[in-house]
Scaffold this motif. Sequence first.
Motif, PDB file in Angstrom:
ATOM      1  N   PHE A  23       7.568   4.245   6.606  1.00 61.66           N
ATOM      2  CA  PHE A  23       7.515   3.001   5.776  1.00 61.66           C
ATOM      3  C   PHE A  23       8.821   2.622   5.867  1.00 61.66           C
ATOM      4  CE2 PHE A  23       7.465   0.746   1.555  1.00 61.66           C
ATOM      5  CZ  PHE A  23       7.476  -0.708   2.267  1.00 61.66           C
ATOM      6  N   THR A  48      -3.847  -2.115   2.096  1.00 58.55           N
ATOM      7  CA  THR A  48      -3.994  -0.669   2.069  1.00 58.55           C
ATOM      8  C   THR A  48      -5.217  -0.165   2.715  1.00 58.55           C
ATOM      9  OG1 THR A  48      -2.660  -0.603   0.085  1.00 58.55           O
ATOM     10  CG2 THR A  48      -4.083   1.119   0.342  1.00 58.55           C
ATOM     11  N   GLU A  75      10.114   7.760   4.151  1.00 55.83           N
ATOM     12  CA  GLU A  75      10.344   6.228   3.727  1.00 55.83           C
ATOM     13  C   GLU A  75      11.772   6.130   4.049  1.00 55.83           C
ATOM     14  OE1 GLU A  75       9.577   5.606  -0.604  1.00 55.83           O
ATOM     15  OE2 GLU A  75      10.210   3.246  -0.312  1.00 55.83           O
ATOM     16  N   HIS A 106      11.787  -0.107   5.336  1.00 54.98           N
ATOM     17  CA  HIS A 106      12.085  -1.551   4.566  1.00 54.98           C
ATOM     18  C   HIS A 106      13.683  -1.469   4.045  1.00 54.98           C
ATOM     19  CE1 HIS A 106      11.973   0.731   0.549  1.00 54.98           C
ATOM     20  NE2 HIS A 106      11.140   1.358   1.149  1.00 54.98           N
ATOM     21  N   ASP A 141       0.298   6.676   1.434  1.00 60.14           N
ATOM     22  CA  ASP A 141       1.404   7.208   2.049  1.00 60.14           C
ATOM     23  C   ASP A 141       0.972   7.859   3.653  1.00 60.14           C
ATOM     24  OD1 ASP A 141      -0.118   9.407   1.278  1.00 60.14           O
ATOM     25  OD2 ASP A 141       1.664  10.232   0.095  1.00 60.14           O
ATOM     26  N   THR A 168       0.387  -6.193  -0.228  1.00 62.03           N
ATOM     27  CA  THR A 168       0.631  -4.732  -0.402  1.00 62.03           C
ATOM     28  C   THR A 168      -0.823  -4.157  -0.602  1.00 62.03           C
ATOM     29  OG1 THR A 168       2.773  -4.890  -1.105  1.00 62.03           O
ATOM     30  CG2 THR A 168       1.463  -2.927  -1.819  1.00 62.03           C
ATOM     31  N   ARG A 224       6.910  -5.386   3.775  1.00 64.41           N
ATOM     32  CA  ARG A 224       6.241  -4.995   2.781  1.00 64.41           C
ATOM     33  C   ARG A 224       5.461  -3.592   2.793  1.00 64.41           C
ATOM     34  NH1 ARG A 224       4.020 -11.031   3.222  1.00 64.41           N
ATOM     35  NH2 ARG A 224       5.890 -12.207   3.406  1.00 64.41           N
ATOM     36  N   GLY A 225       5.196  -3.171   1.843  1.00 63.88           N
ATOM     37  CA  GLY A 225       4.541  -1.812   1.865  1.00 63.88           C
ATOM     38  C   GLY A 225       3.082  -1.883   1.679  1.00 63.88           C
TER      39      GLY A 225
END
Lengths: 507, 364, 349, 379
Positions: free
Chosen positions: D172, D144, D330, D174, D167, D140, D162-163
Motif C-alpha cells: 500500500f 475494501t 506499507e 502513500h 492488508d 477506503t 487512499r487505503g
Amino acid sequence: MSATTTQPVLQVSGIRKSFFGVEVLKGIDFDVRPGEVHGLVGENGAGKSTLMKIIAGVQPADEGVIAYRGDEVRHTQPRQAMDAGIVTVFQEFTLLPERTVAQNVYLGREPRRGGFVDQRAMNSRTAELLTDLGVSFIEPQARVGSLTVAEQQIVEIVKALSFDAQVISMDEPTAALSDREVELLYAIVRRLTSRGVAIIYVSHRLKEIFDLCDRITILKDGALVSTDDTTALTTDELVRRMVGRSIQSYFPDALPGTTVGAPRLELDGCGNAYVDGVSLTLRAGEIVGVAGLQGSGRTELVEGVFGIQAFSRGTMRIDGTPVRITSARAAVRAGLALVSEDRKAQGLALGQSVLDNALLVVRGVFAGRTAASRREVPGILSSLEVSSRGVDQEVRFLSGGNQQKVVLAKWLLTRPQIVLFDEPTRGIDVGAKYAVYQLMRELAAQGKAVLMVSSELPEVIGMSDRILVMHDGELVAELPAGSAEHEILGAATGAHTPGTTAEGGAR
Amino acid sequence: MKRLRIDSTLIVLAILLLVIVVGAILVGTVGRNFLSAGNIRDILTGMSVLGLVAIGQTLVVLGASLDLSVTYVISLSSLLAATIMNGNAGNIPLAVVVTLLVCAGIGLLNGLIVTVLKVNGFIATLGVGLILQGILNTNFEGAAGSVPWAFQLIGATGVGPIPVSTLIMIVLAVVVWLLLNRTRTGAHLYAVGGDPEIARLSGVRIRMPLIWAHVLCSVFAGLAGLLLASRLGVGSPTVGQQGGYALLSIAAVVLGGTLLLGGRGSIWGTIGGVAILAVVDNVMSVMQINPFLKDVVRGVVIVAAVAVYSRRSIVRRRPRFGPGGTRTGGDDAAKAAEPEMAAAAAELADATPDTTPAAEGGRA
Amino acid sequence: MNALRTLVSPRGAVFLLLVLLLVAVTVLNPSFAEPGQFMRFLQRVAPIAIVAIGQYFVIIAGEFDLSQGSLITAQVIIAGNLVGQDDARTVPVLLLMVVFAVAVGLVNGLLTTLLKVPSFIVTLGMMLALLGGVMWWTGGAATGNPADSFREIGRGGIREVPLLDFLPWAVLLLIVWLALGIWITKRPLGKTLIAVGDNPRAVDYAGARRAWVTTRAFVISALSATLSAVLLVGYAGVHPSVGRGYEFTAITAVVLGGVVLGGGRGWIVGAVAGAFALEALFMLLNIAGVPSTLRDAVQGVIIIAAVAYSAVAFRARRRRGPQSSETVTDEPVTAPAPTRTIHTEIRGD
Amino acid sequence: TTDPSVAPAESENPEEAAETTEWFDQELFDKQDEERGVEPQGPADEPYLQHINAEMVDTAEFASDGAKKACFANASISNPWRQTGWITMNEQLKVLQDAGAISEMETRDAKDSDDTQIADIDYFIAEGGCDVFLISPNSTAAMTPAVERACETGKPVVVFDRGVNTDCPVTFIHPIGGFAWGIDTAEFLIDNLEEGDKVVALRILPGVDVLEHRWAGAEKLFEEAGIEAVDHFTGADPTEIKSIISDELAKGDVDGIWMDAGDGAVAAIEAFEDAGVDYPVMTGEDEMSFLRKWKDTGLTGLAPVYSNFQWRTPLLAAQMIFAGEEVPKEWVLPQKPITEAELDDYLAANEGMPDGHYAKFGGENLPGYPTVWQERQIP
Ligand SMILES: Nc1ncnc2c1ncn2[C@@H]1O[C@H](COP(=O)(O)OP(=O)(O)OP(=O)(O)O)[C@@H](O)[C@H]1O
Ligand SMILES: Nc1ncnc2c1ncn2[C@@H]1O[C@H](COP(=O)(O)OP(=O)(O)OP(=O)(O)O)[C@@H](O)[C@H]1O
Ligand SMILES: [Mg+2]
Ligand SMILES: [Mg+2]
C-alpha cells in the motif's frame, strides 16, 4: 309540454360569484325539473359557463345555495357532484389526447377487479355505450388524440352518459358538431329526458335551443333576465332579451359600393397530404363560403393556403402573380390572414394581455411596424367592440366572444388583403356574430377577398356570394349564393356525382 | 381500421439494439468479447442502480414533476441502512424498513410541497435536496456503518451472468408497470401528468397520484441506496452525488420516450434508456476512452437518441393523399357508419315520440 | 404605500425577501451599509445576475438552459489559455468567445427547435459535452490566469467615485446588460418569446419564426454566460470549477423572481432580484456564521418557502375581493377606457 | 448459483468496520508526526522509491519472467493533482514497457464513483487477463470488499493514495498522510501568528478521509494554541473562496489562511488584495498557481505537499514484485513541505508548467519531460 308540476331536481338560488373583484354572477335563481331540457342562453361572458361550473363543483360560489333533490349541497370537488349524479359536458374538452377512449370515459372511476383496473370491462362497457348511441366508428382503444374534433365531442358526451346521472349539463356540446351529429345528439337528449334525466343545455345556436328545450333561461351581464317556457318565446323576443335590442336580420347585407373585382387568390390543382385537386378563385369584394362535413378537409384547405401544411402540388396566384407559400410567415407577408378555428389552441397566448395578443402577428412578421400598429390597437379594439378592462387585461379572463374579437383585431392590424375565416363564429353570441359578419362585409367592401369555412349552414348560406362544398379532401361543388341547405348537404355527403359538379367548382 | 402507431418504446428498443450491435463490433476491435459473462455482468450492474432510480423518476416525470433530490435520498438511505445494520445480520429487516420509511417520508414531503404549496417540482426537489445535503453533512463525516455479509450478497451475487440486483430491478419494473397500467393510481397519474385541470374536471383527486409518485420515487431512490450499501459494504454520504443520478435518471427517462411534460411514457422505455446509457458506458470503458471524452460522447448520445424519435412522436394527422396516404380515413369510416347513425337517431327519436320540437320557435 | 403593497404581493415576494436579507446582513455587520462594501456585494452578484438574465429569456419561452455553467467554465478556460500573458490578445479572444457563445447558443436552439428534442435534454447533453470537451482539450487544468488587463474587467473598477467610493466595472456591465434585457423584453423579440412560452402554436399560426425566436433566446443565454465568464475570470481566476452549478443557481434565481417554469409569465427585473436575494442569502449565511455543513439546508428551506409564498399568495389573491385586484392592474392603462359591448348602449330590459 | 468470485471478507469485523464519524485518531496522529521526522530510506534522487519505517515483504512467489499486463482501477482524474499524477504514471509506463517489464496497462476510470470502481475491479477480475492489479481506491471502506476479491485471484495487488481496510494487497503506497499535513501547516501558522489570531480554513468537501485528516490534525493544534479557526467548504471553487474570504474580511481581521489543498489559493489571496488589507500568513500546496502567487506577493507562506510522485511508484512496485524483490508492506513515501527557502528552486525547476501542475511531481527523469506535462497530454 312536460311535467311542470314535478319538483325540481336541482335548484340554485342567489348565486353570486366574483373574479378579481368583478361580479360575473349577480344572484342567479334557476331550477331544472326531471325530464326537462332547460336551455341557458346569453351573450358571451354572460356567465353561463361559470354557473355550470359552480353547479358542477368546479368553482365554489361566493354566495347562494344549491339544492339537489331537495337537500342543500356544497360540492367542492367535481368528483362529489358527479358521484351525486350531476354530470357536466364542459365547454372545453376534458379529454386526454394521450389516453384511449375507454380510459378517458372511465377516468376517475375505472372499473376494478381484484384491486386491478379491469381493462377488458372498461373497453367493453365503452363499446356498449358507443353502440348504444349507434356510433361504430370510434374504437374504445383508439387514442383520443387521433380522433377528429367531432369524434372527440362524441367521446365527451359518452363520458357524461357513462354516469348514472340525474342532471346533465351540456355547455355548448354542438360547437364542434355538424348537423348530422347534432341530429344524433338530439336523439340522445330526447332519450335521456324520457328517462327522467334533467338536461341543462347551453348553446349559441338558437335553432337548437328552440328545437330541444322545454324552458329557457336568459342571462345577461351575470344577471337573470327571465325563465320561460319555450312556447312562450319567439326567437326575436329571445334575442331581444339576450342582446338588449332586436336584431332585424342575422346576416347583414353587402355594403353599398361593394363590387366584385379581379381575382385576388387563384388556386389551380393544389394539393397536399390532406386535400387534393383544389382549384378555386377568390375575387376582390367577394365572400366565398366553404361548406362540408366534419373532417371533409376544410380546415386543411385553409391551412394549405396559409402555408401551415403547404401545398405540394398545383399553382397558387395572388393578384395574378404566381406565389409559393410554404410557411405561415410567407402567407402573412403575401397579405393573407387566417382566423383559425380553435382560438385557444392556435389563436391566442392566453396569459398575455389583450394588447400583446393584438400585436402578436405584427411583432412576429412586421416587427418594424410595431410602434405604428400599437397606436392603432385601441381604435381597432373599440371598432370591434371588445369588452375588456383595458388593453392590459389578460386574454384568458375574457369571455369567448371577446377572445374571438381579439383574434380578429390581431389580423386586422396586419392589413390583410385576403382573409381566411375558419369557423369564425364558433362559440360566440348573436351580437358578436353580427359584428363578425359586419366585419366581413366591410372587408369585402374594401376590395378584399374573404374565404369563410363554417359548419353552420345558415351562416354559409346567409353570407356567401358563392358556396364551395368539400368532401373527403376535395372540392366537389360550387353553388351560387342562396342555395338551399339540402343542395349543399347533398354535395357534402357525396350524394351528387362529384365528377360533374366538380367541374363547376373548379371555377 | 386500427392504425399502426410506432410506439416510442419500440424506437428506444431499436436504438438499444443498434447501440448493442455497434458496441459489440467496437468491443470486438479491441479483442474483447461483448457477450462474455464478465462484460454482461458489468453492463447489468451498471444498469441496476440507475435503473431503480429511473423507475422512480419515470413515475414523477409522468406526473409532470421532477425529482432532483434522489441523489441525496440515495446517500441518506445507504447511510441509514448501514448504520442501523451495523454489521449485524439480525438488524437487516429493521434497517430496510426504517430506511424505506424515511425515504417515503421525504417523498411525501416532496409531494406535499409540489401539490399543496404549489412549488414547481424542479425547485421543490432542488430545495429538499439541499436540505438533505445539509443534514447529511452535519450528521455524517464520511463513510459510516457496516453492512453484514448476508446483505452484501444482494449486490455481489448473481444467476449466471445476471446480478441479483438486476433481477430485483426487473421485478420492480414489472410491479411498477402493473401499477401504471392496471391500477387507478396509475391511470390517474397519467391523467394528472397529461392535464391536471382535465383530470380534476373528470373527478380525479389530483393531489394523490402525484404525491404517490413522489413517495414511490423516493422509495425507489431508497432502494437504490440500499443496493449501493450492499455493494459498498458501508454507507456513504456522497454515494448519490458520485453517480450523478438525478440528471442521469431524468436523461434515461426521456431517452426512454417519456414526455418531460408528463402524461405519456412507459417503464420499459425507461429501462431501455438506462440500458442504452449502460452499454455506451461499458463500450467506452472497454475501449479505454479518455474519461473527459466519455462525457462528450455521453452528451452526444443522449441528444442524438432522443432526437431519433422526438420528431416522430409529435402527433400527426393521417395523410389522405400522397405516399402512405389512405383515403380510408376516419371520414370513410364515419361515412360508412352514417346509415347506421341515422337509423340509430331515428330509432332513438321514435322511442320518445312525445317530444316534438318547438317548431314555432324557429327563425322569425 | 403602493410600494409596500407591491412588496407583499406575490410579484414582489422576491423584493421583500431581498430587503429582509439585506437588513439582516446589515444588522449583523453594519459595515455592509458602507458604499464600498455594498459595491463589492454588487460586484459579486453581477456574474450570477447576468446569467440569470440569460436564463430568464430561455425560461419565459418555456425552455431550460442547463449548459450555462459548463459554458462559463469553457469560456473561462478558453480565456485563460488563449489570452495568456499577452495583452494584445484580449480583444481577439473576446471576439472568439462571443463567436463560440453564439455557436453554442445556436446549437442548443436549433437542436431544440428543429429536432424537437426537449431543451432540458439538449442542454444537459451540451453541459456534458462542453465540460468534457474543454477538459479534454486542456488536460484538465488551465495554463493559468490571463493577463491582468483582461482580468481587470471582472476585478477592477473606477476608484474614488464620490458617494460610491468604488464603482466596479462589473456593476456597470450588469446595469448595461439589464437595460439591454429590459429593452429586449419590450421589443417584438421579447414579446414573441413570452408568447412562445404561453402558446407556441399560436405563434406559429401568427407567422412568426418560432424556431428562430427561441434559438435567439438560447443565444442570449449563451452570451450572458460568456459575459459572466469574462467577469468571473477577473473576479475568481481561471479554474475548472468556476461556473459549476451556475445553471441551477440561475434557474433558482429566476424562479425566485416569480418567473414561471414552463414559460409565458415573468418579469426580468424579478429574475435579477432573485439572483440578488440568493447571493444575499449566501452572504448572510457566511456572516451569521452558520456552520458550513448546515448552510445548504437553510438555503433549501428559504428557497422553498419563498417560492411557496408566491404560489400560495397568488392563489389566495385570485379569490379575494376588489381592493386587492387593484394590484393586478396597477400599471397605468394606456389605452382609452374599457371599450364596451353592444348591449351596454341599448339596454332593452 | 452464487458468483464464484464472491466470498465473505476476511477482515469481517463489525466493531472495527463500524467507523465512528470522529476523524481525529490520536494513534495515527502520533505515528505520522513521528514519520515526519524520519529520514527516508532509498535513493535520495528518486523520492518515489524512498520509504519510511518500512517493513519489507517477500514477493518471491510472484517472481516470473516476461512483460506483464497491469490493470489499473483509477478513482478518477477529476482534479489537477490526479491529472498530473496520471500523466506521470503514463510516462513511467512507457519506460517500463521499453524495459520489457510491463506489456500494457488497461485502465478503467471510475469517475469518482465507488459503485463504478467496484464494477471496474470485478470486470478486471473476470475479463481483464490481468497480471497485477493497481488500485487507487475512490474511498477506503467501500472499496475494501472489491480489493479483497482482487487479492483472491492470487495475482499481486498494489494499492496507492487512499487505503483500504484490509492488508491483503502486496503493498500500500502513500505519502505520510493527512495528519502530517495538518501538523506541518498548523505548526507553521501557529509559529507565525499570535494567540487569539484568526485563521480561516478553506476546505474542499467533507467526508473524504485524506482531506478530513488534514483538518482534524490542524484543528486540534489550533485549538491547543488558542488560534481561532473557522472552516468553510468551498468545493475548490475560486468564486466561492473569494466570497467567503470577502465576507470574513467584512466581519473582521483574518490573520491566517489554512487550506486543505492548494486549488483556489490564488483566489483567496486576491480577496485580500481586493479588500486592500495585508496578506495573511498562509499555507497552500505545491501547486504552481500558489507557488507563483506566493512568490509574486512575497507573503509568509508554506506549501505542504501531498507527494504527487507517488503515481510513479505503483508501476515500479509491480516491476519489483515480478522481479521477486522485497517491497515495503506499507510503502510510506516522504512528504516534505516546500518552504520559503526552497521556493525559488521549485519555481525555476518547473518553469513553463501550467498553473495546475504540481512542483513535486517527480517526473524530471522521465522521457517526455517537460513537454508532456507542459502540454498536459492526458491519454
Ligand atoms: N377563471 C376566471 N377568472 C377570471 N374571470 C373569469 C374566469 N372565468 C370566467 N371569467 C369571467 O366571467 C365572465 C363570465 O364568463 P363565462 O365563461 O361564464 O361566460 P359564458 O356565458 O360562458 O360566455 P361564452 O358564451 O363566451 O362561453 C366573463 O366576463 C369572464 O371573463
Ligand atoms: N387525426 C388527427 N390528429 C390531430 N388533429 C386532427 C386529426 N384529425 C383532424 N385533426 C384536426 O382537427 C380539426 C378538424 O379537422 P377535421 O378534418 O375533422 O375537419 P375539417 O373539415 O378539416 O374542419 P372543420 O372542423 O372546420 O369541419 C382540424 O384542425 C384538424 O387539423
Ligand atoms: Mg361559456
Ligand atoms: Mg375545421
